[in-house]
Motif scaffolding. Structure first.
Motif, PDB file in Angstrom:
ATOM      1  N   PHE A   1      -5.953   5.439   8.186  1.00  0.00           N
ATOM      2  CA  PHE A   1      -5.323   6.013   9.364  1.00  0.00           C
ATOM      3  C   PHE A   1      -6.055   7.243   9.869  1.00  0.00           C
ATOM      4  CE2 PHE A   1      -1.262   3.881  10.108  1.00  0.00           C
ATOM      5  CZ  PHE A   1      -1.247   3.037   9.020  1.00  0.00           C
ATOM      6  N   GLY A   2      -5.965   7.413  11.176  1.00  0.00           N
ATOM      7  CA  GLY A   2      -6.424   8.640  11.786  1.00  0.00           C
ATOM      8  C   GLY A   2      -5.414   9.755  11.570  1.00  0.00           C
ATOM      9  N   PRO A   3      -5.758  10.979  11.996  1.00  0.00           N
ATOM     10  CA  PRO A   3      -4.880  12.136  11.766  1.00  0.00           C
ATOM     11  C   PRO A   3      -3.661  12.170  12.679  1.00  0.00           C
ATOM     12  CG  PRO A   3      -6.812  12.794  12.983  1.00  0.00           C
ATOM     13  CD  PRO A   3      -7.034  11.363  12.597  1.00  0.00           C
ATOM     14  N   GLY A   4      -3.635  11.327  13.699  1.00  0.00           N
ATOM     15  CA  GLY A   4      -2.470  11.280  14.568  1.00  0.00           C
ATOM     16  C   GLY A   4      -2.577  12.208  15.765  1.00  0.00           C
TER      17      GLY A   4
ATOM     18  N   GLN B 117       1.816  11.355   3.403  1.00  0.00           N
ATOM     19  CA  GLN B 117       1.762  11.979   4.724  1.00  0.00           C
ATOM     20  C   GLN B 117       2.213  13.424   4.607  1.00  0.00           C
ATOM     21  OE1 GLN B 117       4.350  10.437   7.853  1.00  0.00           O
ATOM     22  NE2 GLN B 117       2.809  10.931   9.396  1.00  0.00           N
TER      23      GLN B 117
ATOM     24  N   LEU C 238      -3.655   0.630  -3.174  1.00  0.00           N
ATOM     25  CA  LEU C 238      -3.402  -0.687  -2.598  1.00  0.00           C
ATOM     26  C   LEU C 238      -3.244  -1.673  -3.746  1.00  0.00           C
ATOM     27  CD1 LEU C 238      -3.468  -2.735  -0.149  1.00  0.00           C
ATOM     28  CD2 LEU C 238      -5.894  -2.984  -0.665  1.00  0.00           C
TER      29      LEU C 238
ATOM     30  N   LEU D  96      -0.527   7.123  15.988  1.00  0.00           N
ATOM     31  CA  LEU D  96      -1.608   7.003  15.018  1.00  0.00           C
ATOM     32  C   LEU D  96      -2.377   5.715  15.237  1.00  0.00           C
ATOM     33  CD1 LEU D  96       1.213   7.894  13.073  1.00  0.00           C
ATOM     34  CD2 LEU D  96      -0.752   8.738  11.818  1.00  0.00           C
TER      35      LEU D  96
ATOM     36  N   GLU E   7      -6.709  -3.411   3.284  1.00  0.00           N
ATOM     37  CA  GLU E   7      -6.357  -2.002   3.221  1.00  0.00           C
ATOM     38  C   GLU E   7      -6.598  -1.324   4.556  1.00  0.00           C
ATOM     39  OE1 GLU E   7      -8.413   0.042   0.170  1.00  0.00           O
ATOM     40  OE2 GLU E   7      -7.102   1.795   0.232  1.00  0.00           O
TER      41      GLU E   7
ATOM     42  N   SER F 243      -4.357   7.072   2.381  1.00  0.00           N
ATOM     43  CA  SER F 243      -4.146   5.936   1.489  1.00  0.00           C
ATOM     44  C   SER F 243      -4.251   6.385   0.046  1.00  0.00           C
ATOM     45  CB  SER F 243      -5.184   4.847   1.782  1.00  0.00           C
ATOM     46  OG  SER F 243      -5.055   3.770   0.876  1.00  0.00           O
TER      47      SER F 243
ATOM     48  N   PHE G  87       1.064   5.346   0.696  1.00  0.00           N
ATOM     49  CA  PHE G  87       0.421   6.387   1.479  1.00  0.00           C
ATOM     50  C   PHE G  87       1.109   7.723   1.221  1.00  0.00           C
ATOM     51  CE2 PHE G  87      -2.128   3.799   4.381  1.00  0.00           C
ATOM     52  CZ  PHE G  87      -1.460   2.586   4.374  1.00  0.00           C
TER      53      PHE G  87
ATOM     54  N   GLN H 143       0.844  -1.193   0.000  1.00  0.00           N
ATOM     55  CA  GLN H 143       0.000   0.000   0.000  1.00  0.00           C
ATOM     56  C   GLN H 143       0.876   1.238   0.000  1.00  0.00           C
ATOM     57  OE1 GLN H 143      -3.057  -0.270   2.981  1.00  0.00           O
ATOM     58  NE2 GLN H 143      -4.036   1.664   2.434  1.00  0.00           N
TER      59      GLN H 143
ATOM     60  N   LEU I  26       4.981   7.101   1.632  1.00  0.00           N
ATOM     61  CA  LEU I  26       5.374   5.888   2.345  1.00  0.00           C
ATOM     62  C   LEU I  26       4.791   4.671   1.643  1.00  0.00           C
ATOM     63  CD1 LEU I  26       4.500   7.193   5.903  1.00  0.00           C
ATOM     64  CD2 LEU I  26       6.796   6.616   5.160  1.00  0.00           C
TER      65      LEU I  26
ATOM     66  N   GLY J  84      -1.601  12.750   9.694  1.00  0.00           N
ATOM     67  CA  GLY J  84      -1.735  11.307   9.542  1.00  0.00           C
ATOM     68  C   GLY J  84      -1.465  10.877   8.111  1.00  0.00           C
ATOM     69  N   LEU J  85      -1.830   9.632   7.811  1.00  0.00           N
ATOM     70  CA  LEU J  85      -1.563   9.043   6.500  1.00  0.00           C
ATOM     71  C   LEU J  85      -2.831   8.999   5.660  1.00  0.00           C
ATOM     72  CD1 LEU J  85       0.890   8.033   8.215  1.00  0.00           C
ATOM     73  CD2 LEU J  85       0.843   5.983   6.824  1.00  0.00           C
TER      74      LEU J  85
END
Lengths: 112, 117
Positions: B108-111, A38, A49, B92, B105, A46, A36, A34, A89, A43-44
């Motif tokens: 992610f959250g914003p951290g 950032q 995939l 995160l 898949e 997506s 990503f 996958q 990433l 955060g990440l």
């Protein structure tokens, strides 16, 4: 040891260029890979995939390919824009582990 | 996909204190994950949190330092206990909504950006 490596660590290009980011993994037995994005301090997000049975995935200006036999994936960004500036990433799930292992990322800067 | 929120978004804490980070998902998910991203580094998985069972910790991470709760299918907390400056990181949470296995898949959250003085 199962690792993920990304080259280059940083890249700076003028707006409009097509570019390729590389991701290498040490074991060809993977479930998926996958990509990503950032943004700084965030955060990440997506991007794409690729399942182990697939060779590539496309979304807009992004195209990701997967070559398990050589342990490589590439993320192709067409007609880059300043808004593409971020850290990219890749993450791999190796068979038998069911966990994501992340690469160290490529910091991309697209100059206007 | 899934929409994930985290609280707090950032905090500055004193050495020796503890901070609890919350992760909320807009749909029910079986598997939730907690990651740490130290400054200039990539992400490292801390633990996998499944509802109704104990969290599974990765090598180098222990429950006493990073206790995790998972009371239902949309919520989890991670506590960073007895903090030291080395705990300064982005934390995160992520989910794999498409299935039961972590190899689907992830989103992610914003951290949570934590600074320990």
């Amino acid at each position: 040891k199962q690792e993920v490596t990304q080259i280059p660590a940083a890249l700076s290009v003028p707006e409009g260029e097509n570019l390729v980011l590389n991701c290498s993994f040490t074991d060809s037995a993977i479930y998926n890979l996958q990509w990503f994005r950032q943004d700084p301090g965030k955060g990440l997000t997506s991007l794409l995939l690729i399942q182990s049975s697939q060779r590539e995935q496309t979304s807009g200006r992004l195209n990701a390919s997967l070559d398990k036999s050589s342990g490589r994936s590439t993320l192709y960004i067409a007609a880059s824009q300043p808004g593409d500036s971020a850290t990219y990433l890749c993450a791999v799930v190796y068979s038998g582990t069911y966990k994501y292992i992340f690469g160290t990322g490529t910091r991309l800067k697209v100059l206007a | 996909s899934a929409v994930i929120s985290q609280k707090p978004s950032r905090d500055i804490c004193q050495r020796g204190t503890s901070l609890t980070i919350q992760c909320q998902v807009d749909s029910q998910v079986t598997m939730m994950f907690w990651y740490r991203q130290q400054p200039g580094q990539s992400l490292t998985l801390i633990a996998t949190a499944n509802q109704g069972s104990e969290a599974t910790y990765e090598s180098g991470f222990v429950i006493d330092k990073f206790p995790i709760s998972r009371p239902n299918l949309t919520f989890s907390t991670l506590t960073v206990s007895n903090m030291s400056p080395e705990d300064s990181s982005i934390y995160l949470c992520s989910v794999a909504p498409s299935g039961r296995a972590s190899y689907n898949e992830q989103f992610f959250g914003p951290g949570t950006r934590l600074t320990v003085l």
